[in-house]
Write a protein that holds these residues in place. Structure first.
Motif, PDB file in Angstrom:
ATOM      1  N   SER A 118      -7.417   5.289   0.870  1.00 46.69           N
ATOM      2  CA  SER A 118      -6.732   4.656   2.000  1.00 46.69           C
ATOM      3  C   SER A 118      -6.803   5.521   3.256  1.00 46.69           C
ATOM      4  O   SER A 118      -6.792   6.754   3.171  1.00 46.69           O
ATOM      5  N   HIS A 119      -6.832   4.840   4.412  1.00 46.73           N
ATOM      6  CA  HIS A 119      -6.821   5.492   5.735  1.00 46.73           C
ATOM      7  C   HIS A 119      -7.432   6.900   5.690  1.00 46.73           C
ATOM      8  O   HIS A 119      -6.761   7.908   5.933  1.00 46.73           O
ATOM      9  N   HIS A 120      -8.736   6.938   5.405  1.00 48.12           N
ATOM     10  CA  HIS A 120      -9.394   8.227   5.174  1.00 48.12           C
ATOM     11  C   HIS A 120      -9.482   9.053   6.458  1.00 48.12           C
ATOM     12  O   HIS A 120      -9.917   8.565   7.497  1.00 48.12           O
TER      13      HIS A 120
ATOM     14  N   SER B 234      -5.540  -1.350   9.364  1.00 48.61           N
ATOM     15  CA  SER B 234      -4.579  -1.017  10.432  1.00 48.61           C
ATOM     16  C   SER B 234      -3.507  -0.042   9.952  1.00 48.61           C
ATOM     17  O   SER B 234      -2.917   0.672  10.743  1.00 48.61           O
ATOM     18  N   ASP B 235      -3.174  -0.056   8.639  1.00 44.66           N
ATOM     19  CA  ASP B 235      -2.089   0.773   8.114  1.00 44.66           C
ATOM     20  C   ASP B 235      -0.783   0.534   8.873  1.00 44.66           C
ATOM     21  O   ASP B 235       0.019   1.452   9.032  1.00 44.66           O
ATOM     22  N   ALA B 236      -0.555  -0.689   9.349  1.00 43.41           N
ATOM     23  CA  ALA B 236       0.690  -0.953  10.096  1.00 43.41           C
ATOM     24  C   ALA B 236       1.365  -2.201   9.540  1.00 43.41           C
ATOM     25  O   ALA B 236       1.030  -2.659   8.452  1.00 43.41           O
TER      26      ALA B 236
ATOM     27  N   VAL C  76       1.751  11.640  -1.354  1.00 46.40           N
ATOM     28  CA  VAL C  76       2.509  12.634  -0.580  1.00 46.40           C
ATOM     29  C   VAL C  76       3.991  12.290  -0.563  1.00 46.40           C
ATOM     30  O   VAL C  76       4.811  13.126  -0.234  1.00 46.40           O
ATOM     31  N   TYR C  77       4.319  11.038  -0.878  1.00 45.37           N
ATOM     32  CA  TYR C  77       5.718  10.616  -0.820  1.00 45.37           C
ATOM     33  C   TYR C  77       6.359  10.683  -2.201  1.00 45.37           C
ATOM     34  O   TYR C  77       5.811  10.151  -3.155  1.00 45.37           O
ATOM     35  N   PRO C  78       7.539  11.299  -2.302  1.00 46.47           N
ATOM     36  CA  PRO C  78       8.255  11.204  -3.571  1.00 46.47           C
ATOM     37  C   PRO C  78       8.652   9.732  -3.799  1.00 46.47           C
ATOM     38  O   PRO C  78       8.964   9.077  -2.815  1.00 46.47           O
TER      39      PRO C  78
ATOM     40  N   THR D 298      -5.456   4.458  -2.934  1.00 48.54           N
ATOM     41  CA  THR D 298      -4.651   5.682  -2.906  1.00 48.54           C
ATOM     42  C   THR D 298      -4.546   6.359  -1.542  1.00 48.54           C
ATOM     43  O   THR D 298      -5.547   6.614  -0.876  1.00 48.54           O
ATOM     44  N   HIS D 299      -3.304   6.578  -1.142  1.00 49.38           N
ATOM     45  CA  HIS D 299      -3.004   7.533  -0.067  1.00 49.38           C
ATOM     46  C   HIS D 299      -3.011   8.877  -0.785  1.00 49.38           C
ATOM     47  O   HIS D 299      -2.140   9.164  -1.598  1.00 49.38           O
ATOM     48  N   LEU D 300      -4.020   9.661  -0.491  1.00 48.60           N
ATOM     49  CA  LEU D 300      -4.309  10.872  -1.268  1.00 48.60           C
ATOM     50  C   LEU D 300      -3.146  11.864  -1.284  1.00 48.60           C
ATOM     51  O   LEU D 300      -2.299  11.873  -0.401  1.00 48.60           O
TER      52      LEU D 300
ATOM     53  N   ASN E  51       0.801  -1.230   0.000  1.00 49.26           N
ATOM     54  CA  ASN E  51       0.000   0.000   0.000  1.00 49.26           C
ATOM     55  C   ASN E  51       0.835   1.282   0.000  1.00 49.26           C
ATOM     56  O   ASN E  51       2.040   1.256   0.185  1.00 49.26           O
ATOM     57  N   CYS E  52       0.164   2.397  -0.204  1.00 48.24           N
ATOM     58  CA  CYS E  52       0.770   3.746  -0.162  1.00 48.24           C
ATOM     59  C   CYS E  52       1.913   3.909  -1.169  1.00 48.24           C
ATOM     60  O   CYS E  52       2.853   4.672  -0.928  1.00 48.24           O
ATOM     61  N   GLY E  53       1.846   3.154  -2.254  1.00 50.09           N
ATOM     62  CA  GLY E  53       2.876   3.285  -3.284  1.00 50.09           C
ATOM     63  C   GLY E  53       4.083   2.396  -3.071  1.00 50.09           C
ATOM     64  O   GLY E  53       4.967   2.307  -3.927  1.00 50.09           O
TER      65      GLY E  53
HETATM   66 ZN   LIG Z   1      -0.487   5.798   3.578  1.00 47.11          ZN
END
Ligand SMILES: [Zn+2]
Length: 538
Positions: free
Chosen positions: A251-253, A417-419, A193-195, A221-223, A91-93
């Motif tokens: 993701s994790h809204h 959980s995003d962990a 948000v992450y490069p 998507t982590h926006l 996740n998150c790219g």
């Molecule tokens: Zn994320």
């Protein structure tokens, strides 16, 4: 001795995962699957007494990051002990492949917040299938459903370069994505948000994710912004889904920073309206008001371009440093997520700092003010960042409990959980969500406050994420489905993990069964590794 390929769970209260009302029943398991549901004659030789307990489908964590550490912690203890039987990862790219050896240093840097130094991988894989084949050989207790990370994919083709991809580069990215999807990946994730994800324009994402449709793949998507531009970022995700006709998962809204609290009402409404127009959009949420991410997320993305070495050079160059300082000191108007202004120094707490552990558990305000004579906290922050070489994880207490409740109780949200997986020791403090997410939602929001019905809470952890991601025959207690099951005591269940002492297993999770095998018996891990690497369409 129980024959685990042939098991009967007796007299439990069954919550089947669909949201339907609980009923009392027995469940017969044979050859990894649920064979029958009903009332069976007591059979002492192979039965498990669930009287007074809830029998539910094993929990599916739709937003998880355990792929980086699963080779080091194959038992996934902190998840199995919560009742999680399937994790959606990448996740998150961020995913562990595809790998291009020429850009391996960049990839390692990108993944570094999740890679403990001691893992010491040899990186002898290039595709997701090759990586997960290693995980399969080593064995895992939990089922794993992989996504391809768009950041990883972009690094494989063009490192940390911020430029638009050329035609040739775009073709390479598409080829790598197709190959991953053909190998069973469930879709693609972004971390905008992450490069280098943050360097990608909406048009680039629309073009790349166009091929998902052929495979039934999902876009998670982590926006680009979870604060000032939250609404616009949800609109961007909806546009990507609409133009390509693909399912979207936000993701994790959440809404970060006091001035943005309440925007959740607008974004949830946007999602409802999009669904009316035929766009398959959902979101997920974790039950905490703090997030956790890497400390470099406090800097403007351009300052991170080229990786940590380049960032260090900028922090040492007078001009660049001044520019960074001016940008992070700007209260509003940046085109990036300026967390320092959003939440304030005192609400950012260091959870992990390998270079100097004395900073762990302390807020940035405390750390910076204790560094002697200070002209500016901004300046001192950059000095401190150089000292720790940009390597730390932080908790940011940025959300409003009312918003969290609104997202949890909305019918479109799954619980996540995003962990990631971690052991009982290890450096720094993980976020408590790594140990407590699922029991916390059940105890706090269903049983105690009755914000949602228990059946609905279970649906958000089982059939909803399963159908969203496209998991076949999982997420319900139903004949013919895989026997991924959790049995818990509703009178005892409770999360124990706190921000100060996160490494604590929850109470009340009695049995956990993965593919018909008992991985938690009477609240204790059995050490079995029956987890599978799940593949879409295969
Ligand atoms: Zn994320």
């Amino acid at each position: 001795m129980t024959n685990e390929s042939n098991l009967i769970i007796q007299r439990g209260k069954v919550i089947d995962g669909t949201g339907d009302k609980a009923f009392i029943g027995d469940i017969k398991i044979a050859d990894e699957r649920i064979k029958a549901i009903g009332n069976f004659r007591k059979d002492e030789s192979c039965s498990l007494n669930a009287e007074g307990m809830i029998i539910a489908p094993g929990f599916i964590d739709i937003h998880n990051h355990l792929d980086q550490a699963i080779l080091a912690f194959p038992f996934a203890e902190n998840y199995i002990m919560q009742g999680v039987t399937t994790s959606v990862v990448g996740n998150c790219g961020l995913s562990m492949a595809p790998v291009n050896y020429e850009n391996l240093t960049d990839l390692k840097r990108y993944l570094s917040p999740f890679l403990e130094a001691e893992y010491d991988y040899d990186w002898e894989w290039t595709t997701l299938q090759e990586y997960f084949e290693r995980v399969r050989e080593k064995g895992t207790s939990v089922n794993i459903a992989p996504l391809v990370g768009q950041g990883t994919l972009r690094i494989a083709v063009k490192g940390f370069k911020s430029s638009w991809p050329s035609k040739e580069e775009m073709k390479k990215m598409k080829d790598l994505l197709s190959k991953s999807l053909e190998g069973g990946a469930f879709g693609i994730s972004t971390g905008l948000v992450y490069p280098p994800g943050s360097y990608s324009s909406t048009e680039e994402l629309i073009e790349l994710t166009g091929i998902l449709k052929n495979y039934g793949g999902i876009y998670t998507t982590h926006l680009r912004s979870e604060s000032d531009d939250l609404v616009e970022s949800v609109e961007e995700a909806i546009r990507i889904g609409k133009e390509n006709g693909i399912p979207i998962e936000i993701s994790h809204h959440k809404a970060e920073g006091k001035r943005n609290w309440g925007k959740i009402n607008k974004t949830l409404k946007l999602m409802e309206e999009a669904r009316v127009r035929g766009i398959d959009i959902n979101c997920d949420v974790y039950p905490y008001i703090a997030g956790q991410t890497t400390i470099t997320a406090l800097l403007p993305p351009w300052a991170l371009e080229g990786g940590i070495e380049e960032m260090t050079k900028r922090l040492k160059s007078l001009d660049a440093r001044k520019k960074i300082q001016d940008e992070i000191a700007m209260i509003e108007g940046n085109d990036w997520e300026n967390t320092i202004q959003l939440v304030g120094w005192k609400n950012i707490v260091i959870s992990k700092c390998p270079i100097n552990k004395k900073y762990e558990g302390r807020s940035l305000e405390e750390i910076l003010k204790n560094r002697g004579k200070i002209d500016s906290l901004y300046e001192e922050f950059l000095n401190w960042l150089l000292e720790i070489q940009g390597e730390a994880m932080m908790l940011e207490f940025s959300m409003d409990e009312e918003d969290v409740k609104k997202v949890i109780s909305h019918p479109l949200s799954s619980i996540c959980s995003d962990a990631w997986v971690t052991g009982s020791s290890g450096s720094g403090n993980p976020h408590p969500r790594a140990y407590g997410t699922f029991p916390k939602v059940i105890k706090k929001y269903a049983i105690d406050s009755k914000l949602i019905m228990l059946e609905e809470a279970i649906r958000k952890m089982t059939s909803l994420p399963a159908s969203k991601i496209g998991l076949k025959k999982r997420g319900q207690i139903k004949e013919g489905y895989y026997a991924d099951i959790v049995i818990f005591d509703p009178n005892i269940i409770k999360d124990k993990a706190t921000y100060e002492k996160p490494r604590q297993y929850p109470k009340g999770i009695k049995y956990v069964i993965v593919n018909g095998n008992i991985v938690v018996r009477n609240g204790k891990l059995t050490g079995l590794k029956p987890g599978k690497i799940l593949k879409k369409n295969i």
